[in-house]
Enzyme design. Structure first.
Site, PDB file in Angstrom:
ATOM      1  N   GLY A 135      29.420  93.861  13.191  1.00 31.54           N
ATOM      2  CA  GLY A 135      28.451  95.077  13.025  1.00 31.54           C
ATOM      3  C   GLY A 135      28.710  95.630  11.811  1.00 31.54           C
ATOM      4  O   GLY A 135      29.459  95.159  10.866  1.00 31.54           O
ATOM      5  N   GLU A 192      28.628  86.770   9.818  1.00 29.08           N
ATOM      6  CA  GLU A 192      29.763  86.685  10.561  1.00 29.08           C
ATOM      7  C   GLU A 192      29.679  85.282  11.331  1.00 29.08           C
ATOM      8  O   GLU A 192      30.621  84.721  11.757  1.00 29.08           O
ATOM      9  CB  GLU A 192      30.044  87.701  11.759  1.00 29.08           C
ATOM     10  CG  GLU A 192      29.951  89.150  11.312  1.00 29.08           C
ATOM     11  CD  GLU A 192      31.264  89.270  10.404  1.00 29.08           C
ATOM     12  OE1 GLU A 192      32.093  88.410  10.377  1.00 29.08           O
ATOM     13  OE2 GLU A 192      31.473  90.398   9.792  1.00 29.08           O
ATOM     14  N   GLU A 209      41.600  86.433  12.975  1.00 30.36           N
ATOM     15  CA  GLU A 209      40.481  87.227  12.524  1.00 30.36           C
ATOM     16  C   GLU A 209      39.145  87.432  13.126  1.00 30.36           C
ATOM     17  O   GLU A 209      38.660  88.251  13.144  1.00 30.36           O
ATOM     18  CB  GLU A 209      40.480  87.054  11.004  1.00 30.36           C
ATOM     19  CG  GLU A 209      41.693  87.066  10.101  1.00 30.36           C
ATOM     20  CD  GLU A 209      42.351  88.645  10.231  1.00 30.36           C
ATOM     21  OE1 GLU A 209      41.595  89.475  10.409  1.00 30.36           O
ATOM     22  OE2 GLU A 209      43.445  88.419  10.286  1.00 30.36           O
TER      23      GLU A 209
END
Lengths: 226, 226
Positions: free
Chosen positions: A45, A65, A115
């Protein structure tokens, strides 16, 4: 407009990105580096920038992303509980995206790093903020759309066998579907077309199908399954 | 969180309030007193206050403008084009509400004043901002929900004849429905129950029905009409 300037409400987008990977419905999660919820997993986000529309913000996050572009993206719901972020008032417009795994860049398909990674959508780790609610809502919408529309093709490669299609539906719906019933319904729904190609490997070669171009997401105005 | 403080995005809610009045689907509109769009009609709306959730803000607007409480309210969509408000960036979370006319306070049922009134939902006056888009989206959602769910009962009095129910559906969908088909489908859908009462006045007394308590909005997971 003094009320507006006194508001101090921040606006974000969060994107629930689904894919089918390793015979499972997966969702992309990012590990938070900073407080609050540092170290926890969260949906991708970001803040809405001054010059971008909400959908542009969502597409930017999606691309940053997952590397994916030109994928199915739909506004899901806006979450605005006053205390959903412990720092300040943040309202988030949630989107959900469906990406066929073969359209993801290789590095995003690779095994989970510390991650970021693809997690089982039905068994995610504990999530930051109200992201578990957002994910649950997205799953509900996905199941609903799969039953009423042809949206499932967004998660499949361009051509597929009927067995692969049934497996995809069973994976997302998490239930066994009767093979004969499934084939009858999906073929009579008029959303598929045959190709001239076959996939070998099983008992006998299986015909490959594709979704008809006209079978857009919203047009199949009837329940497909069960 | 410097990005957030630099955002200067104001957040509002707008509520599309539908009712059936004078055999027409109506929407509540308010005439704007101030610029921009002074003198034009607009959907009821307002800024989200710091301590209220989005739904609380929508219910507040709904009550302030229509006097109605405890009515069906659903989040519709969030509209956030950067230039939808000429003054500053304003993102609005749109809701739609369905109110049975017999539950509206008398003064809101009265004929249109110059300040506020019920307008034909399919033939509204020119609307401020992007409110025509919001209204069109709400109409689409209403039609869709009417066809797939039992949401229509929110617009009807507690008991009604099958003819009244058909008229309501025809009014909202703006199409003629076949009487025999309509009755067969609506009775077999299991969403109605008979009462022991009849309405006189026509050729012969007509039985009054009510929606079954269990027939909640989301539960009728199949297409009712056509």
């Amino acid at each position: 407009m003094p009320e507006a300037f006194d508001q101090h409400i921040a606006l974000t987008v969060d994107v629930v990105i689904f894919t089918l990977l390793d015979d499972e419905l997966k969702v992309l999660l990012i590990r938070r580096r900073h407080e609050p919820f540092a170290g926890m997993w969260a949906l991708p986000g970001g803040f809405v920038q001054p010059d971008e529309s909400l959908e542009e913000a969502a597409r930017r996050v999606l691309y940053e992303e997952s590397g994916a572009t030109d994928v199915y993206l739909e506004q899901l719901y806006t979450f605005g509980h006053p205390e959903r972020d412990p720092r300040q008032r943040v309202v988030t417009v949630a989107y959900f995206a469906l990406v066929s795994a073969d359209r993801l860049p290789l590095d995003v398909q690779s095994p989970r790093s510390t991650e970021r990674g693809w997690w089982p959508a039905y068994e995610p780790p504990p999530l930051a903020f109200d992201h578990a609610d957002i994910l649950a809502y997205a799953l509900q919408r996905l199941r609903y759309k799969l039953e009423y529309t042809a949206v499932g093709f967004q998660l499949l490669p361009e051509t597929f066998t009927l067995t692969e299609l049934q497996t995809a539906y069973e994976t997302i719906l998490r239930e066994q579907l009767d093979k004969r019933n499934f084939r009858r319904k999906v073929l009579s729904a008029g959303i598929l077309e045959e190709t001239d190609e076959f996939k070998s490997g099983g008992h006998r070669p299986a015909r490959l199908y594709r979704f008809r171009r006209e079978a857009t997401v919203e047009s199949t105005a009837r329940r497909l399954f069960p």
